[in-house]
Design an enzyme around this catalytic site. Structure first.
Site, PDB file in Angstrom:
ATOM      1  N   TYR A 142       3.772  -5.194  -7.103  1.00 25.63           N
ATOM      2  CA  TYR A 142       3.493  -3.914  -6.441  1.00 25.63           C
ATOM      3  C   TYR A 142       4.801  -3.258  -5.965  1.00 25.63           C
ATOM      4  O   TYR A 142       4.888  -2.043  -5.847  1.00 25.63           O
ATOM      5  CB  TYR A 142       2.514  -4.147  -5.286  1.00 25.63           C
ATOM      6  CG  TYR A 142       1.820  -2.910  -4.778  1.00 25.63           C
ATOM      7  CD1 TYR A 142       1.944  -2.515  -3.452  1.00 25.63           C
ATOM      8  CD2 TYR A 142       1.043  -2.116  -5.623  1.00 25.63           C
ATOM      9  CE1 TYR A 142       1.304  -1.387  -2.971  1.00 25.63           C
ATOM     10  CE2 TYR A 142       0.401  -0.987  -5.151  1.00 25.63           C
ATOM     11  CZ  TYR A 142       0.526  -0.629  -3.824  1.00 25.63           C
ATOM     12  OH  TYR A 142      -0.096   0.505  -3.350  1.00 25.63           O
TER      13      TYR A 142
ATOM     14  N   LYS B 170       4.030   2.301   0.649  1.00 19.75           N
ATOM     15  CA  LYS B 170       2.791   2.182   1.445  1.00 19.75           C
ATOM     16  C   LYS B 170       3.112   1.703   2.867  1.00 19.75           C
ATOM     17  O   LYS B 170       2.467   2.120   3.823  1.00 19.75           O
ATOM     18  CB  LYS B 170       1.792   1.239   0.771  1.00 19.75           C
ATOM     19  CG  LYS B 170       1.215   1.771  -0.528  1.00 19.75           C
ATOM     20  CD  LYS B 170       0.405   3.058  -0.359  1.00 19.75           C
ATOM     21  CE  LYS B 170      -0.361   3.412  -1.621  1.00 19.75           C
ATOM     22  NZ  LYS B 170      -1.106   4.677  -1.501  1.00 19.75           N
TER      23      LYS B 170
ATOM     24  N   ARG C  20     -10.389  -0.214 -10.575  1.00 15.42           N
ATOM     25  CA  ARG C  20      -9.863   0.130 -11.895  1.00 15.42           C
ATOM     26  C   ARG C  20      -9.828   1.653 -12.075  1.00 15.42           C
ATOM     27  O   ARG C  20     -10.779   2.268 -12.529  1.00 15.42           O
ATOM     28  CB  ARG C  20     -10.717  -0.523 -12.990  1.00 15.42           C
ATOM     29  CG  ARG C  20      -9.972  -0.633 -14.330  1.00 15.42           C
ATOM     30  CD  ARG C  20     -10.862  -1.216 -15.407  1.00 15.42           C
ATOM     31  NE  ARG C  20     -11.165  -2.631 -15.195  1.00 15.42           N
ATOM     32  CZ  ARG C  20     -10.313  -3.623 -15.460  1.00 15.42           C
ATOM     33  NH1 ARG C  20      -9.100  -3.337 -15.885  1.00 15.42           N
ATOM     34  NH2 ARG C  20     -10.646  -4.885 -15.283  1.00 15.42           N
ATOM     35  N   THR C  21      -8.715   2.258 -11.647  1.00 14.10           N
ATOM     36  CA  THR C  21      -8.561   3.710 -11.761  1.00 14.10           C
ATOM     37  C   THR C  21      -7.437   3.991 -12.770  1.00 14.10           C
ATOM     38  O   THR C  21      -6.737   3.077 -13.221  1.00 14.10           O
ATOM     39  CB  THR C  21      -8.131   4.306 -10.408  1.00 14.10           C
ATOM     40  OG1 THR C  21      -6.867   3.716 -10.049  1.00 14.10           O
ATOM     41  CG2 THR C  21      -9.162   4.039  -9.324  1.00 14.10           C
ATOM     42  N   LEU C  22      -7.235   5.278 -13.045  1.00 15.00           N
ATOM     43  CA  LEU C  22      -6.143   5.700 -13.934  1.00 15.00           C
ATOM     44  C   LEU C  22      -4.816   5.183 -13.371  1.00 15.00           C
ATOM     45  O   LEU C  22      -3.972   4.650 -14.086  1.00 15.00           O
ATOM     46  CB  LEU C  22      -6.148   7.228 -13.998  1.00 15.00           C
ATOM     47  CG  LEU C  22      -5.348   7.910 -15.086  1.00 15.00           C
ATOM     48  CD1 LEU C  22      -5.863   7.515 -16.462  1.00 15.00           C
ATOM     49  CD2 LEU C  22      -5.421   9.424 -14.909  1.00 15.00           C
ATOM     50  N   SER C  23      -4.654   5.303 -12.048  1.00 12.15           N
ATOM     51  CA  SER C  23      -3.409   4.855 -11.407  1.00 12.15           C
ATOM     52  C   SER C  23      -3.203   3.353 -11.558  1.00 12.15           C
ATOM     53  O   SER C  23      -2.085   2.886 -11.743  1.00 12.15           O
ATOM     54  CB  SER C  23      -3.438   5.204  -9.921  1.00 12.15           C
ATOM     55  OG  SER C  23      -3.341   6.583  -9.740  1.00 12.15           O
TER      56      SER C  23
ATOM     57  N   ILE D 173     -10.534   7.108  -6.758  1.00  8.40           N
ATOM     58  CA  ILE D 173     -11.019   6.810  -5.397  1.00  8.40           C
ATOM     59  C   ILE D 173     -11.327   8.130  -4.695  1.00  8.40           C
ATOM     60  O   ILE D 173     -12.328   8.272  -3.999  1.00  8.40           O
ATOM     61  CB  ILE D 173      -9.972   5.999  -4.616  1.00  8.40           C
ATOM     62  CG1 ILE D 173      -9.919   4.567  -5.148  1.00  8.40           C
ATOM     63  CG2 ILE D 173     -10.292   6.016  -3.122  1.00  8.40           C
ATOM     64  CD1 ILE D 173      -8.911   3.671  -4.463  1.00  8.40           C
TER      65      ILE D 173
ATOM     66  N   GLY E 110      -6.211  14.723  -4.719  1.00  9.91           N
ATOM     67  CA  GLY E 110      -5.883  13.605  -5.599  1.00  9.91           C
ATOM     68  C   GLY E 110      -6.965  13.156  -6.549  1.00  9.91           C
ATOM     69  O   GLY E 110      -6.859  12.075  -7.116  1.00  9.91           O
TER      70      GLY E 110
ATOM     71  N   ASP F  21       1.295  20.833  -5.601  1.00 14.75           N
ATOM     72  CA  ASP F  21       2.372  19.869  -5.894  1.00 14.75           C
ATOM     73  C   ASP F  21       2.961  19.437  -4.559  1.00 14.75           C
ATOM     74  O   ASP F  21       3.709  20.186  -3.920  1.00 14.75           O
ATOM     75  CB  ASP F  21       3.442  20.547  -6.760  1.00 14.75           C
ATOM     76  CG  ASP F  21       4.681  19.675  -6.910  1.00 14.75           C
ATOM     77  OD1 ASP F  21       5.667  20.131  -7.521  1.00 14.75           O
ATOM     78  OD2 ASP F  21       4.671  18.537  -6.375  1.00 14.75           O
ATOM     79  N   VAL F  22       2.606  18.234  -4.106  1.00 17.44           N
ATOM     80  CA  VAL F  22       2.977  17.790  -2.759  1.00 17.44           C
ATOM     81  C   VAL F  22       4.476  17.469  -2.634  1.00 17.44           C
ATOM     82  O   VAL F  22       4.945  17.130  -1.553  1.00 17.44           O
ATOM     83  CB  VAL F  22       2.143  16.577  -2.284  1.00 17.44           C
ATOM     84  CG1 VAL F  22       0.683  16.977  -2.087  1.00 17.44           C
ATOM     85  CG2 VAL F  22       2.295  15.401  -3.228  1.00 17.44           C
TER      86      VAL F  22
END
Ligand SMILES: CCCCCCc1ccc(Oc2ccc(Oc3cccc(O)n3)cc2)c(O)c1
Length: 257
Positions: free
Chosen positions: A158, A165, A195-198, A21, A14, A67-68
Site C-alpha cells: 500500500y 491516508k 473490488r473497485t476500479l481503484s 464506494i 468520486g 479537478d481537486v
C-alpha cells in the site's frame, strides 16, 4: 432524531462506476431521502456518472466536473452548486490516487513526484474542498472522507498511499477542530478492501481479500452497501456527537495483530 436525510443535500465526489464506494454511499444517502450532487474528475467519466445519477429515481441530480488538484476548479464547481441549491448539508470525499508503479514492492522506492502527487490528490484535496464547501454549509453538516487501514499501520504494497491516508486521517482531525464551531462535523470511514476500479491499482489485492474472509471477526469482506449505510449514520443527526473520528467498516479486521 432519525436516520432520515429528507430535505438535505449532499455532494458525492468520486463516483467512477457502479462498483465505486462513492456510488454505494450515493445509493444509501438517496434511499435515506437526500438530494445528491455528483462531481467527477476527467471528461471520460462524465457519461458513466450521468447515467448512474439518472438511474436514481426522483429529480435529476446535478453532475459537475471537479479537478481537486486545481483550486480555481473547486471554487468554480462549488459556485455552480451554490447557484443551484444554495445550501448543502455535507459531502462525501471519495478521491485518491497514486502511481500504481509505487503501489508494489518497497515503499522506499517512492519518488518525490509520486509522493507529492498522492498527497495532493488523496489528502490535501479534502482540505481544499472543505475551505470552499464550508461556506455553503450555513446550516451545519457532515463531511465524510474515505481511508484504509494501511494509513494506520503497514499493509504490504500500500506504500505511498498509506502515507497519504495517514496524512488524510490527521487532516480529518484538524479540520474537525476548525469546523466544529460552525456546526460542521468531519469524519472518516476506514473501509475494508472492496473490488473497485481503484483497487486494480494495488498489487496482490486478491490475496488480502482471501485473508480477510479467513481471519476477519465477521469472516467476510466489506460491501459498498455497508459503507454507504455508515455514511448515512455519519450524515444524519444520529451521529451528532461524533467528529474527528475514523469508523472502521471492515468486518473487524483492524482489531487483529
Ligand atoms: C495492499 C492493500 C490492499 C487493500 C487496498 C484497499 C484499497 C483499495 C483501493 C484504494 O483506493 C485507491 C485509489 C487510487 C489508487 O491509485 C491508483 C488506482 C488505479 C490505478 C492507478 O494508477 N492508481 C489506489 C488505491 C485504497 O485506498 C485502498
Amino acid at each position: 432524531m432519525s436516520l432520515s436525510l429528507q430535505g438535505k443535500t449532499y455532494v458525492v465526489m468520486g463516483v467512477a462506476n457502479k462498483r465505486s464506494i462513492a456510488w454505494g454511499i450515493a445509493r444509501s444517502l438517496h434511499n435515506a431521502g437526500a438530494k445528491l450532487i455528483f462531481t467527477y474528475a476527467g471528461e471520460r467519466l462524465e457519461k458513466s456518472v450521468k447515467d448512474l445519477a439518472s438511474s436514481l429515481e426522483g429529480e435529476e441530480s446535478l453532475v459537475l466536473p471537479c479537478d481537486v488538484t486545481n483550486d480555481e476548479d473547486i471554487e468554480k464547481c462549488f459556485a455552480a452548486i451554490k447557484e443551484e441549491v444554495g445550501v448543502i448539508h455535507g459531502l462525501a470525499h471519495c478521491i485518491a490516487f497514486a502511481n500504481k508503479e509505487e503501489l508494489v514492492g518497497d515503499y522506499m522506492n517512492t519518488t518525490r513526484e509520486g509522493f507529492l502527487l498522492s498527497q495532493n490528490i488523496s489528502s490535501y484535496s479534502l482540505t481544499a474542498v472543505c475551505k470552499v464547501a464550508k461556506d455553503l454549509m450555513t446550516e451545519g453538516g457532515s463531511i465524510i472522507s474515505m481511508t484504509y487501514l494501511g494509513g494506520e499501520r503497514v499493509v504490504a504494497n500500500y506504500n505511498v498511499m498509506g502515507v497519504a491516508k495517514a496524512s488524510l486521517e490527521a487532516s480529518v482531525k484538524y479540520l474537525a477542530n476548525d469546523l466544529g464551531k460552525h456546526g460542521i462535523r468531519v469524519n472518516a470511514i476506514s473501509a475494508g478492501p472492496i473490488r473497485t476500479l481503484s483497487a486494480k491499482g494495488v498489487s496482490d489485492f486478491n490475496s488480502i481479500l482471501k485473508e480477510i474472509e479467513e481471519r476477519a471477526p465477521l469472516r467476510r469482506n466489506t460491501t459498498q452497501e455497508e459503507v454507504g449505510d455508515t455514511a448515512v449514520f455519519l450524515a444524519s443527526d444520529m451521529s451528532r456527537g461524533i467528529t474527528g473520528e475514523n469508523i472502521h467498516v471492515d468486518s473487524g479486521y483492524h482489531i487483529l495483530g
